[in-house]
Design a protein around this motif. Sequence first.
Motif, PDB file in Angstrom:
ATOM      1  N   LEU A 179       0.813  -1.212   0.000  1.00 38.85           N
ATOM      2  CA  LEU A 179       0.000   0.000   0.000  1.00 38.85           C
ATOM      3  C   LEU A 179       0.847   1.262   0.000  1.00 38.85           C
ATOM      4  O   LEU A 179       1.666   1.472   0.899  1.00 38.85           O
ATOM      5  CB  LEU A 179      -0.891  -0.016   1.257  1.00 38.85           C
ATOM      6  N   ASP A 180       0.612   2.119  -1.010  1.00 35.89           N
ATOM      7  CA  ASP A 180       1.215   3.450  -1.023  1.00 35.89           C
ATOM      8  C   ASP A 180       0.391   4.324  -0.082  1.00 35.89           C
ATOM      9  O   ASP A 180      -0.816   4.117   0.058  1.00 35.89           O
ATOM     10  CB  ASP A 180       1.203   4.014  -2.437  1.00 35.89           C
ATOM     11  N   ILE A 181       1.020   5.299   0.577  1.00 37.45           N
ATOM     12  CA  ILE A 181       0.245   6.121   1.516  1.00 37.45           C
ATOM     13  C   ILE A 181      -0.204   7.447   0.933  1.00 37.45           C
ATOM     14  O   ILE A 181      -1.214   7.986   1.359  1.00 37.45           O
ATOM     15  CB  ILE A 181       0.998   6.350   2.854  1.00 37.45           C
ATOM     16  N   TYR A 182       0.513   7.983  -0.034  1.00 35.84           N
ATOM     17  CA  TYR A 182       0.138   9.278  -0.588  1.00 35.84           C
ATOM     18  C   TYR A 182      -0.486   9.114  -1.962  1.00 35.84           C
ATOM     19  O   TYR A 182       0.214   8.927  -2.950  1.00 35.84           O
ATOM     20  CB  TYR A 182       1.339  10.230  -0.607  1.00 35.84           C
ATOM     21  N   MET A 183      -1.836   9.148  -1.978  1.00 37.95           N
ATOM     22  CA  MET A 183      -2.622   9.023  -3.201  1.00 37.95           C
ATOM     23  C   MET A 183      -3.761  10.039  -3.125  1.00 37.95           C
ATOM     24  O   MET A 183      -4.167  10.424  -2.032  1.00 37.95           O
ATOM     25  CB  MET A 183      -3.213   7.610  -3.310  1.00 37.95           C
ATOM     26  N   PRO A 184      -4.280  10.445  -4.294  1.00 40.92           N
ATOM     27  CA  PRO A 184      -5.428  11.355  -4.274  1.00 40.92           C
ATOM     28  C   PRO A 184      -6.691  10.641  -3.780  1.00 40.92           C
ATOM     29  O   PRO A 184      -6.721   9.409  -3.718  1.00 40.92           O
ATOM     30  CB  PRO A 184      -5.572  11.783  -5.734  1.00 40.92           C
ATOM     31  N   GLU A 185      -7.693  11.423  -3.462  1.00 43.07           N
ATOM     32  CA  GLU A 185      -8.970  10.918  -2.960  1.00 43.07           C
ATOM     33  C   GLU A 185      -8.727  10.179  -1.649  1.00 43.07           C
ATOM     34  O   GLU A 185      -8.306  10.785  -0.684  1.00 43.07           O
ATOM     35  CB  GLU A 185      -9.685  10.064  -4.003  1.00 43.07           C
ATOM     36  N   LEU A 186      -8.948   8.883  -1.623  1.00 42.80           N
ATOM     37  CA  LEU A 186      -8.696   8.096  -0.410  1.00 42.80           C
ATOM     38  C   LEU A 186      -7.226   7.686  -0.409  1.00 42.80           C
ATOM     39  O   LEU A 186      -6.793   6.899  -1.250  1.00 42.80           O
ATOM     40  CB  LEU A 186      -9.599   6.862  -0.371  1.00 42.80           C
ATOM     41  N   ASP A 187      -6.440   8.222   0.530  1.00 44.93           N
ATOM     42  CA  ASP A 187      -5.011   7.874   0.574  1.00 44.93           C
ATOM     43  C   ASP A 187      -4.808   6.593   1.382  1.00 44.93           C
ATOM     44  O   ASP A 187      -5.769   5.975   1.852  1.00 44.93           O
ATOM     45  CB  ASP A 187      -4.177   9.041   1.112  1.00 44.93           C
ATOM     46  N   GLY A 188      -3.556   6.198   1.514  1.00 50.15           N
ATOM     47  CA  GLY A 188      -3.250   4.965   2.235  1.00 50.15           C
ATOM     48  C   GLY A 188      -3.676   4.999   3.689  1.00 50.15           C
ATOM     49  O   GLY A 188      -4.118   3.997   4.247  1.00 50.15           O
ATOM     50  N   TRP A 189      -3.561   6.168   4.320  1.00 46.21           N
ATOM     51  CA  TRP A 189      -3.991   6.290   5.727  1.00 46.21           C
ATOM     52  C   TRP A 189      -5.498   6.064   5.827  1.00 46.21           C
ATOM     53  O   TRP A 189      -5.970   5.387   6.732  1.00 46.21           O
ATOM     54  CB  TRP A 189      -3.601   7.655   6.287  1.00 46.21           C
ATOM     55  N   GLY A 190      -6.242   6.650   4.882  1.00 52.12           N
ATOM     56  CA  GLY A 190      -7.692   6.458   4.857  1.00 52.12           C
ATOM     57  C   GLY A 190      -8.057   5.008   4.591  1.00 52.12           C
ATOM     58  O   GLY A 190      -8.995   4.468   5.179  1.00 52.12           O
ATOM     59  N   PHE A 191      -7.306   4.372   3.682  1.00 52.30           N
ATOM     60  CA  PHE A 191      -7.529   2.951   3.413  1.00 52.30           C
ATOM     61  C   PHE A 191      -7.354   2.141   4.693  1.00 52.30           C
ATOM     62  O   PHE A 191      -8.164   1.265   5.004  1.00 52.30           O
ATOM     63  CB  PHE A 191      -6.570   2.442   2.336  1.00 52.30           C
ATOM     64  N   LEU A 192      -6.297   2.441   5.440  1.00 58.86           N
ATOM     65  CA  LEU A 192      -6.041   1.701   6.685  1.00 58.86           C
ATOM     66  C   LEU A 192      -7.163   1.906   7.697  1.00 58.86           C
ATOM     67  O   LEU A 192      -7.529   0.968   8.412  1.00 58.86           O
ATOM     68  CB  LEU A 192      -4.689   2.113   7.274  1.00 58.86           C
ATOM     69  N   GLN A 193      -7.732   3.104   7.758  1.00 59.63           N
ATOM     70  CA  GLN A 193      -8.863   3.353   8.659  1.00 59.63           C
ATOM     71  C   GLN A 193     -10.069   2.519   8.237  1.00 59.63           C
ATOM     72  O   GLN A 193     -10.742   1.913   9.073  1.00 59.63           O
ATOM     73  CB  GLN A 193      -9.231   4.836   8.682  1.00 59.63           C
ATOM     74  N   GLU A 194     -10.341   2.496   6.930  1.00 53.96           N
ATOM     75  CA  GLU A 194     -11.462   1.691   6.416  1.00 53.96           C
ATOM     76  C   GLU A 194     -11.211   0.206   6.647  1.00 53.96           C
ATOM     77  O   GLU A 194     -12.107  -0.535   7.032  1.00 53.96           O
ATOM     78  CB  GLU A 194     -11.668   1.964   4.914  1.00 53.96           C
ATOM     79  N   PHE A 195      -9.991  -0.228   6.420  1.00 51.40           N
ATOM     80  CA  PHE A 195      -9.631  -1.635   6.598  1.00 51.40           C
ATOM     81  C   PHE A 195      -9.818  -2.052   8.055  1.00 51.40           C
ATOM     82  O   PHE A 195     -10.334  -3.138   8.328  1.00 51.40           O
ATOM     83  CB  PHE A 195      -8.183  -1.876   6.154  1.00 51.40           C
ATOM     84  N   ALA A 196      -9.412  -1.204   8.985  1.00 51.29           N
ATOM     85  CA  ALA A 196      -9.544  -1.524  10.413  1.00 51.29           C
ATOM     86  C   ALA A 196     -11.005  -1.757  10.788  1.00 51.29           C
ATOM     87  O   ALA A 196     -11.305  -2.604  11.636  1.00 51.29           O
ATOM     88  CB  ALA A 196      -8.942  -0.411  11.266  1.00 51.29           C
ATOM     89  N   LYS A 197     -11.925  -1.050  10.133  1.00 53.20           N
ATOM     90  CA  LYS A 197     -13.358  -1.194  10.418  1.00 53.20           C
ATOM     91  C   LYS A 197     -13.913  -2.527   9.931  1.00 53.20           C
ATOM     92  O   LYS A 197     -14.874  -3.043  10.495  1.00 53.20           O
ATOM     93  CB  LYS A 197     -14.158  -0.070   9.757  1.00 53.20           C
ATOM     94  N   ILE A 198     -13.331  -3.070   8.845  1.00 58.39           N
ATOM     95  CA  ILE A 198     -13.905  -4.272   8.230  1.00 58.39           C
ATOM     96  C   ILE A 198     -13.078  -5.539   8.410  1.00 58.39           C
ATOM     97  O   ILE A 198     -13.536  -6.621   8.069  1.00 58.39           O
ATOM     98  CB  ILE A 198     -14.166  -4.059   6.724  1.00 58.39           C
ATOM     99  N   LYS A 199     -11.881  -5.426   8.954  1.00 54.03           N
ATOM    100  CA  LYS A 199     -10.976  -6.589   8.976  1.00 54.03           C
ATOM    101  C   LYS A 199     -11.572  -7.796   9.699  1.00 54.03           C
ATOM    102  O   LYS A 199     -11.327  -8.929   9.308  1.00 54.03           O
ATOM    103  CB  LYS A 199      -9.616  -6.218   9.548  1.00 54.03           C
TER     104      LYS A 199
END
Length: 135
Positions: A63-83
């Motif tokens: 996972l790259d952390i700096y991306m437009p829209e949903l970045d890697g940090w946001g992905f990790l937050q979403e992932f933590a909710k559904i893991k």
Amino acid sequence: MPRKIANLWIIDDDPMASFYIKRLAELGELADIITIYDKARGAVDYLLHHRQTVEHLPDVILLDIYMPELDGWGFLQEFAKIKDQLAKPIEIYIISSSGHLKDINRANSIPEVKAYIQKPVTKEKLREVVKPLKG
């Protein structure tokens, strides 16, 4: 004896970086299936849609952390909710061009992150950090 990772995802908005990492994984015979997402939202949506289908879920995410829209940090937050809803555990490795201590410390404080790999990535570094699953 170690075997290849069955399913590897690369989430990175930079097509050259994604291609390069995919090629390294292929040359290193690291994975059977390699999927690239150029948007983290697409990866989250896929995980939500296929959360109970083991064969559709990745074993490892790079996972790259700096991306437009949903970045890697946001992905990790979403992932933590559904893991806990996912049919199998998924290992996440940060791959970033950032060498800032702030980013490294933040990544290391997130339980879902196995390691932080600074770009440029090498085949040896991938093999060293992303341990193939035990057969």
